[in-house]
Structure formats: C-alpha cells, structure tokens
Design an enzyme around this catalytic site. Structure first.
Site, mmCIF file in Angstrom:
data_model
loop_
_atom_site.group_PDB
_atom_site.id
_atom_site.type_symbol
_atom_site.label_atom_id
_atom_site.label_comp_id
_atom_site.label_asym_id
_atom_site.label_seq_id
_atom_site.Cartn_x
_atom_site.Cartn_y
_atom_site.Cartn_z
ATOM 1 N N CYS A 137 81.257 -12.863 -13.916
ATOM 2 C CA CYS A 137 81.059 -11.543 -14.523
ATOM 3 C C CYS A 137 79.611 -11.398 -14.939
ATOM 4 C CB CYS A 137 81.935 -11.382 -15.764
ATOM 5 S SG CYS A 137 83.677 -11.444 -15.394
ATOM 6 N N THR A 142 56.420 -7.361 -2.916
ATOM 7 C CA THR A 142 56.137 -5.967 -2.574
ATOM 8 C C THR A 142 54.987 -5.380 -3.381
ATOM 9 O OG1 THR A 142 58.453 -5.652 -2.011
ATOM 10 C CG2 THR A 142 57.223 -3.669 -2.525
ATOM 11 N N ASP A 199 56.564 -14.083 0.080
ATOM 12 C CA ASP A 199 57.738 -13.283 -0.245
ATOM 13 C C ASP A 199 58.561 -14.172 -1.176
ATOM 14 O OD1 ASP A 199 59.685 -10.936 1.283
ATOM 15 O OD2 ASP A 199 60.648 -12.493 0.080
ATOM 16 N N THR A 224 68.304 -10.352 -14.807
ATOM 17 C CA THR A 224 68.913 -10.540 -13.492
ATOM 18 C C THR A 224 68.629 -9.304 -12.638
ATOM 19 O OG1 THR A 224 70.962 -11.344 -12.495
ATOM 20 C CG2 THR A 224 71.231 -9.608 -14.070
ATOM 21 N N THR A 265 60.440 -9.166 -6.380
ATOM 22 C CA THR A 265 61.584 -8.945 -7.276
ATOM 23 C C THR A 265 62.776 -9.845 -6.960
ATOM 24 O OG1 THR A 265 62.388 -7.169 -5.849
ATOM 25 C CG2 THR A 265 61.007 -6.530 -7.718
HETATM 26 N N1 ASP Z 1 61.225 -9.524 -0.690
HETATM 27 C C1 ASP Z 1 60.334 -9.107 -1.743
HETATM 28 C C2 ASP Z 1 60.083 -10.310 -2.645
HETATM 29 O O1 ASP Z 1 60.889 -10.628 -3.471
HETATM 30 C C3 ASP Z 1 60.938 -7.960 -2.485
HETATM 31 C C4 ASP Z 1 60.103 -7.401 -3.628
HETATM 32 O O2 ASP Z 1 59.017 -7.818 -3.913
HETATM 33 O O3 ASP Z 1 60.606 -6.509 -4.294
HETATM 34 O O4 ASP Z 1 59.066 -10.951 -2.489
#
Ligand code: ASP
Length: 342
Positions: A273, A13, A56, A161, A88
């Site tokens: 957990c 993103t 992605d 994480t 992410t």
């Molecule tokens: N789907 C995207 C990725 O991990 C989400 C992001 O970048 O936040 O490439």
C-alpha cells in the site's frame, strides 16, 4: 556575506535541450544562466558542477551514489546548501540513499528534476530549479535534511516516492507531511524537520547490493519464492506484503522464509500500500512472519527500505543484530516509531 549553493548535475530530463535535429541532449551546466536567466536575480552565489558520467537515472547504481556523496562531502564546508539535478525515475532512491550516507547533516541537500526537458517551452524544470535553490540557500529555514523538491512541495527525501509518469506533480510523501510548500511565499514547517545534530558529519559509503525485493501476489508460486530466496550471495530481502503486512499462511511459504532467515538472510516486511504501515501481528496472516523473525518495516517506502537495507548491510557486514535493530528504528526520519531519530 551572501550564501552559496552548489548545483550538482547528474543527468535526467531536467538537463536536456533539443539539438538542431530535435533530439534531446544534455546541455553543459555552466551555461545554466542562458537557459534560466532568472537565476541572475538570485541574491546568493551559485556554482555548478556535473558528474563525470551524465546518466538517465534508470542506470543509477550505489557506486554513483558514492561519487555524488563525495562531491558534496568535498565541498561541504564551502557551501550553505546543495541542489542535485536528477532524473525523476530513481530520484526517491537517491534521496533515500544520500539520507542514510550523510549522518549528522547540518545543511540542506535538495534533489529536483523535471517531467519536461528544460529546453522545452512548458518545462517544469525552471520553476523546480529556482525553488530548490531558494530552499537550499535559505539559512533562516535551516533544513538539516536530504529533501526532494517537486511541483511546489518540499518532501523529506526518504519519505518521497514517484507516483506519476505524466503529471507535473510527480512525487508524493504519503506517510509524512511535506516540509514546505511554495506559494507566493515559502511556508516552512520547521516543526517537521529533523533535529539539529550535535555531532560532526559522518559520510558512510558502503552499500551491499546483495539484496532482493519479493513482491507478493495471489497465486505466487513456490518456485518463484525459492528462486529469489536462493539467489547466490543473498544477504537481505524486502518482502512487499499485502495491507498492514499480511502474507500467505501456507506452510510452504512460511517454511521458505524461515529457512532463509535460518541461513542468515535478513527479511524486512513492507506494505504494497502507498499509505499506512505494517503492523505485525494485527492479523493472523502476519503473526507467523513475526514468529519466525521477519522484521516489520512500519511505514517505510520501498525506496527507503531498499537503500536502508543496502546501507546497513554494507556498513555493518559482521553485525546482523545491529542491522536488525536499526531496521526497526528511525535513522533519518524514514519511519514512524515511538523512538526519536538518532
Ligand atoms: N528517464 C529519466 C530519468 O530518470 C526521466 C526523468 O528525468 O524524468 O533520468
């Protein structure tokens, strides 16, 4: 001489802008100054490069990790730090994988991303990039680690994480404090950093993908457990157990795991957990696992467990005893043990 930082763009993103039709498309990294003009105020030199394939991060693979590591390795002596722009979704896996690949690291490799595309008004990407660059260029702080910067916190990469698909503070490190916090100033917690290595950098690039994650739940059937444990070519399994490492004590379950270990499959016990650790033998429900040779993963994250298992099996394919021994100790600060990281 001014410090130099290399930005490596992998996708996700953070690198997206809206085209004239409103669709999100990656923008060319060499134009980063147009999107983040504040970077012109930086006192250090910034170079950029991008991976051959912009992905992605859901499409992440070990071979992509190798390509990324090779870019950093090739430029290791030319820069004081590295910033990796990454989606992410699997950023914590990549941060963990890089931490194992780079042994005796003396420079910061800082991964960051964003929840909103850079081209959007409220994007968190601008702040995250600027802060990641500040960290990567800061020689006084001297962070010899792969880290992840997100929403004001610098985390050890292999302790991080993703916890939110919605909030700007999308990452957490439950079992290790953050290495730095960005406020008006950065407050670096240098006593939490890994020690400065004495030996030269080694970059290891072998991963064994023949592993599985077996997540337990009440009512799991023998058929499901057997299907996982009999996957063709399987070399290692990460079992996600309950609480402090507990699993069903029923004979069929223990026998299935024992049989897998007997066939040479390495089995690592991590907890479902988010916080806390596996303590094998604390309850009767983990004594049997310990007896049959399951390895306790302490407080490792699933992301670090998966990548560590792939890394160790890939690096020492003919030495299962060494793989087992390494899984029980900290290689890059990924688990809490009595022994110090090597
Ligand atoms: N789907 C995207 C990725 O991990 C989400 C992001 O970048 O936040 O490439």
């Amino acid at each position: 001489m001014n410090n130099k930082v290399l930005i490596v763009y992998t996708g996700g993103t953070i690198g997206m802008v809206q085209d004239e039709k409103g669709a999100l498309t990656p923008f060319p990294m060499e134009h980063i100054y147009d999107l983040v003009p504040e970077l012109q105020k930086c006192s250090y030199k910034i170079d950029t490069c991008q991976m051959a394939d912009i992905i992605d991060s859901s499409n992440m693979t070990p071979s992509f990790w190798v390509d990324l590591a090779e870019i950093i390795e090739r430029h290791y002596d030319d820069y004081d730090g590295f910033v990796v722009l990454h989606g992410t979704d699997t950023m914590a896996y990549t941060a963990s994988a890089l931490s194992f690949m780079f042994k005796n690291l003396t420079k910061p490799i800082v991964l960051t991303g964003s929840q909103l595309p850079m081209g959007m008004l409220r994007s968190d990407g601008r702040e995250n990039i600027i802060c990641a660059l500040e960290v990567a260029s800061c020689q006084e702080a001297y962070i010899p680690e792969v880290c992840l910067f997100f929403e004001n916190h610098l985390y050890r990469g292999n302790r991080s994480t993703k916890v939110s698909a919605e909030n700007f503070d999308a990452f957490c490190s439950y079992n290790y404090p953050s290495l730095a916090k960005a406020g008006i100033r950065f407050s670096f917690k240098s006593h939490l950093f890994l020690p400065k290595p004495e030996k030269p950098l080694i970059v290891r690039k072998q991963f064994d993908r023949n592993i599985a994650v077996l997540k337990l739940f009440p009512g799991i059937t023998q058929g499901v457990v057997d299907a996982v444990l009999h996957a063709e070519g399987l070399h290692g399994v990460v079992i996600e157990t309950f609480g402090s490492g507990n699993a069903p004590t029923e004979a069929w379950f223990i026998n299935a795991i024992e049989d897998a270990i007997g066939r040479g499959i390495i089995v690592l016990n991590v907890t479902q957990c988010k916080a806390g650790a596996v303590i094998m033998g604390q309850y009767e429900a983990s004594c049997e696992l310990s007896r049959i040779g399951v390895i306790g993963g302490s407080d490792i994250t699933l992301e670090a467990a998966v990548t560590k298992m792939m890394y160790l099996l890939g690096t020492y394919p003919n030495n299962p005893d060494h793989v087992r021994e390494c899984l029980q100790r900290s290689l890059r600060g990924e688990i809490t043990t009595e022994k110090s990281p090597c």
